[in-house]
Design an enzyme around this catalytic site. Structure first.
Site, PDB file in Angstrom:
ATOM      1  N   LYS A 128       0.825  -1.205   0.000  1.00 26.39           N
ATOM      2  CA  LYS A 128       0.000   0.000   0.000  1.00 26.39           C
ATOM      3  C   LYS A 128       0.863   1.260   0.000  1.00 26.39           C
ATOM      4  O   LYS A 128       0.571   2.223  -0.698  1.00 26.39           O
ATOM      5  CB  LYS A 128      -0.953  -0.045   1.189  1.00 26.39           C
ATOM      6  CG  LYS A 128      -1.913  -1.247   1.103  1.00 26.39           C
ATOM      7  CD  LYS A 128      -2.704  -1.436   2.356  1.00 26.39           C
ATOM      8  CE  LYS A 128      -3.656  -2.634   2.234  1.00 26.39           C
ATOM      9  NZ  LYS A 128      -2.951  -3.922   2.107  1.00 26.39           N
ATOM     10  N   LYS A 163      -7.796   1.598   5.353  1.00 27.42           N
ATOM     11  CA  LYS A 163      -7.214   0.260   5.388  1.00 27.42           C
ATOM     12  C   LYS A 163      -5.992   0.224   6.301  1.00 27.42           C
ATOM     13  O   LYS A 163      -5.280   1.223   6.427  1.00 27.42           O
ATOM     14  CB  LYS A 163      -6.763  -0.175   3.975  1.00 27.42           C
ATOM     15  CG  LYS A 163      -7.867  -0.255   2.948  1.00 27.42           C
ATOM     16  CD  LYS A 163      -7.356  -0.783   1.616  1.00 27.42           C
ATOM     17  CE  LYS A 163      -6.661   0.284   0.809  1.00 27.42           C
ATOM     18  NZ  LYS A 163      -6.372  -0.171  -0.578  1.00 27.42           N
ATOM     19  N   ARG A 214      -7.332  -6.754 -11.104  1.00 22.70           N
ATOM     20  CA  ARG A 214      -5.984  -7.235 -10.823  1.00 22.70           C
ATOM     21  C   ARG A 214      -5.267  -7.434 -12.167  1.00 22.70           C
ATOM     22  O   ARG A 214      -5.690  -8.237 -13.005  1.00 22.70           O
ATOM     23  CB  ARG A 214      -6.050  -8.553 -10.047  1.00 22.70           C
ATOM     24  CG  ARG A 214      -4.746  -9.352  -9.959  1.00 22.70           C
ATOM     25  CD  ARG A 214      -3.639  -8.651  -9.235  1.00 22.70           C
ATOM     26  NE  ARG A 214      -3.993  -8.223  -7.897  1.00 22.70           N
ATOM     27  CZ  ARG A 214      -3.951  -9.018  -6.820  1.00 22.70           C
ATOM     28  NH1 ARG A 214      -3.594 -10.292  -6.944  1.00 22.70           N
ATOM     29  NH2 ARG A 214      -4.251  -8.544  -5.633  1.00 22.70           N
ATOM     30  N   ARG A 229     -12.447  -7.911 -10.196  1.00 27.72           N
ATOM     31  CA  ARG A 229     -13.097  -8.535  -9.044  1.00 27.72           C
ATOM     32  C   ARG A 229     -14.277  -7.671  -8.629  1.00 27.72           C
ATOM     33  O   ARG A 229     -14.109  -6.556  -8.159  1.00 27.72           O
ATOM     34  CB  ARG A 229     -12.072  -8.714  -7.918  1.00 27.72           C
ATOM     35  CG  ARG A 229     -10.944  -9.666  -8.336  1.00 27.72           C
ATOM     36  CD  ARG A 229      -9.722  -9.545  -7.467  1.00 27.72           C
ATOM     37  NE  ARG A 229      -9.152  -8.195  -7.535  1.00 27.72           N
ATOM     38  CZ  ARG A 229      -8.155  -7.788  -6.757  1.00 27.72           C
ATOM     39  NH1 ARG A 229      -7.636  -8.597  -5.855  1.00 27.72           N
ATOM     40  NH2 ARG A 229      -7.681  -6.558  -6.878  1.00 27.72           N
ATOM     41  N   ARG A 237     -16.358  -4.621  -0.919  1.00 31.47           N
ATOM     42  CA  ARG A 237     -15.033  -5.101  -1.305  1.00 31.47           C
ATOM     43  C   ARG A 237     -15.113  -6.032  -2.508  1.00 31.47           C
ATOM     44  O   ARG A 237     -15.984  -6.896  -2.579  1.00 31.47           O
ATOM     45  CB  ARG A 237     -14.367  -5.832  -0.139  1.00 31.47           C
ATOM     46  CG  ARG A 237     -14.143  -4.959   1.083  1.00 31.47           C
ATOM     47  CD  ARG A 237     -13.743  -5.785   2.285  1.00 31.47           C
ATOM     48  NE  ARG A 237     -14.811  -6.688   2.684  1.00 31.47           N
ATOM     49  CZ  ARG A 237     -14.709  -7.582   3.663  1.00 31.47           C
ATOM     50  NH1 ARG A 237     -13.578  -7.685   4.343  1.00 31.47           N
ATOM     51  NH2 ARG A 237     -15.721  -8.351   3.966  1.00 31.47           N
ATOM     52  N   ASP A 277      -3.432  -3.536  -8.520  1.00 35.41           N
ATOM     53  CA  ASP A 277      -4.871  -3.416  -8.305  1.00 35.41           C
ATOM     54  C   ASP A 277      -5.321  -2.059  -8.810  1.00 35.41           C
ATOM     55  O   ASP A 277      -4.800  -1.017  -8.364  1.00 35.41           O
ATOM     56  CB  ASP A 277      -5.215  -3.583  -6.833  1.00 35.41           C
ATOM     57  CG  ASP A 277      -5.002  -5.006  -6.347  1.00 35.41           C
ATOM     58  OD1 ASP A 277      -4.801  -5.896  -7.197  1.00 35.41           O
ATOM     59  OD2 ASP A 277      -5.041  -5.228  -5.125  1.00 35.41           O
ATOM     60  N   GLU A 285      -3.167  -0.540  -5.061  1.00 36.53           N
ATOM     61  CA  GLU A 285      -2.152  -1.336  -4.375  1.00 36.53           C
ATOM     62  C   GLU A 285      -1.201  -1.919  -5.409  1.00 36.53           C
ATOM     63  O   GLU A 285      -1.582  -2.164  -6.562  1.00 36.53           O
ATOM     64  CB  GLU A 285      -2.773  -2.477  -3.555  1.00 36.53           C
ATOM     65  CG  GLU A 285      -3.624  -2.023  -2.393  1.00 36.53           C
ATOM     66  CD  GLU A 285      -4.079  -3.176  -1.504  1.00 36.53           C
ATOM     67  OE1 GLU A 285      -3.483  -4.274  -1.589  1.00 36.53           O
ATOM     68  OE2 GLU A 285      -5.031  -2.987  -0.729  1.00 36.53           O
ATOM     69  N   ASN A 287       0.881  -5.229  -5.430  1.00 33.53           N
ATOM     70  CA  ASN A 287       1.046  -6.479  -4.689  1.00 33.53           C
ATOM     71  C   ASN A 287       2.315  -7.196  -5.115  1.00 33.53           C
ATOM     72  O   ASN A 287       2.428  -7.672  -6.250  1.00 33.53           O
ATOM     73  CB  ASN A 287      -0.162  -7.388  -4.920  1.00 33.53           C
ATOM     74  CG  ASN A 287      -1.418  -6.835  -4.293  1.00 33.53           C
ATOM     75  OD1 ASN A 287      -1.714  -7.099  -3.144  1.00 33.53           O
ATOM     76  ND2 ASN A 287      -2.152  -6.034  -5.056  1.00 33.53           N
TER      77      ASN A 287
END
Length: 322
Positions: A128, A163, A214, A229, A237, A277, A285, A287
């Site tokens: 993040k 978050k 993603r 997603r 979410r 993301d 984000e 990842n």
């Protein structure tokens, strides 16, 4: 006769993975099909003795069988630097134990193993916080311990997402409005009353219509499809672990622009397998620990993403720099 490459994987307990969705298993099946000898370790199997990274590994055989997907041999202690490749696939939380493991793996890297992803990068690139290196690609973001700053950010942007910095899978993600009477409680919970950092971002309403996409990036280059997603009707979410539904789609121009901006920097620092993301054209984000999405995209588009990753690994192994 050619020497077989040896690949070790550091992961969560293999017996607990979800066979149909687990990206690490996809990597292991592809590596085994190429003739790699596999060894399985968890964080508890790693140790450091007099500067030498060691692991209590077990020979691993994987199977494309949802009822019986692995067999393990007896534990053997050996130097981790003797492996050709080490896949670091331990899921967050990104806590001090995770950081300690990267020191051990960095000693293995210095002894000759190719660690994917690179340990120093895993330490430096919090998923993040590292978005701050690419502010032009991201929605307005604040990382702070100060709850009054969080309230001011909410007043400026309206609806916001809050978050923790160390989690994964949609855990402890809150969406709040300035008028929400629970907002202060959310800030107190995430910062532990101002004693730890948390992240707040402007809420991106596109998550409802186009999802939290993603984008998988291998050695700086994107897989040509993203996994959007989509949140369920009862949750904000999109994370699959939180009940979201994964719908594949081709990359668009903005996706490719984001990857061209971020991908080369990640590849240069040894981040061979990364997930960006993206919501509404903004990266939320980056990842680097244990990105997922391989199985869903493989199934929807007839891909073999793990083979693309193994090709990138083979290039790194053959490079003079390695």
């Amino acid at each position: 006769m050619a020497t077989r490459h040896r690949l070790a994987v550091v992961m969560d307990p293999i017996e607990d993975i979800k066979f149909a969705k687990d990206s690490t298993l996809a990597m292991l099946l592809a590596a085994q099909a190429r003739g790699y000898e596999l060894t399985y370790l968890t964080l508890a199997d790693l140790h450091l003795r007099d500067g030498v990274a060691l692991g209590r590994g077990r020979a691993l055989t994987v199977h494309a069988n949802p009822e019986h997907w692995f067999d393990l041999g007896e534990p053997v202690v050996e130097a981790l630097g003797g492996f050709d490749v080490i896949l670091m696939r331990k899921d967050p939380p990104f806590d001090v134990e995770f950081i300690y493991s990267t020191y051990i793996l960095e000693r293995a890297e210095l002894a000759g193993a190719l660690v994917v992803n690179r340990p120093a990068g895993l330490r430096d690139m919090n998923e993040k916080v590292y978005t701050a290196w690419f502010p032009d690609c991201c929605a307005p973001t604040l990382i702070t311990r100060d709850m009054s700053d969080m309230r001011a950010f909410a007043a400026e942007h309206g609806r916001i997402v809050c978050k923790p910095l160390h989690g994964m899978g949609g855990r402890s993600i809150f969406v709040v409005d300035p008028a929400d009477k629970n907002m202060q409680v959310v800030f107190e919970t995430l910062t532990d009353y101002g004693s730890r950092f948390a992240i707040v971002q402007r809420y991106l309403p596109e998550i409802v219509t186009t999802g939290d996409a993603r984008i998988l990036v291998i050695d700086g280059e994107p897989i040509p499809y993203a996994l959007a997603r989509m949140p369920s009707g009862s949750d904000h979410r999109g994370n699959l672990a939180a009940g979201g539904k994964g719908v594949g789609r081709p990359l668009n121009e903005r996706d490719r622009e984001l990857v061209s901006r971020i991908g080369p920097a990640l590849a240069a620092r040894g981040m061979l397998f990364v997930g960006l993301d993206v919501i509404g054209g903004y990266v939320t984000e980056i990842n680097v620990t244990s990105p997922t999405g391989i199985r869903e995209l493989d199934q929807q588009f007839g891909l073999c993403i793990a083979d693309t990753l193994l090709d990138a690994i083979a290039r790194r192994l053959a490079s003079p720099r390695h």
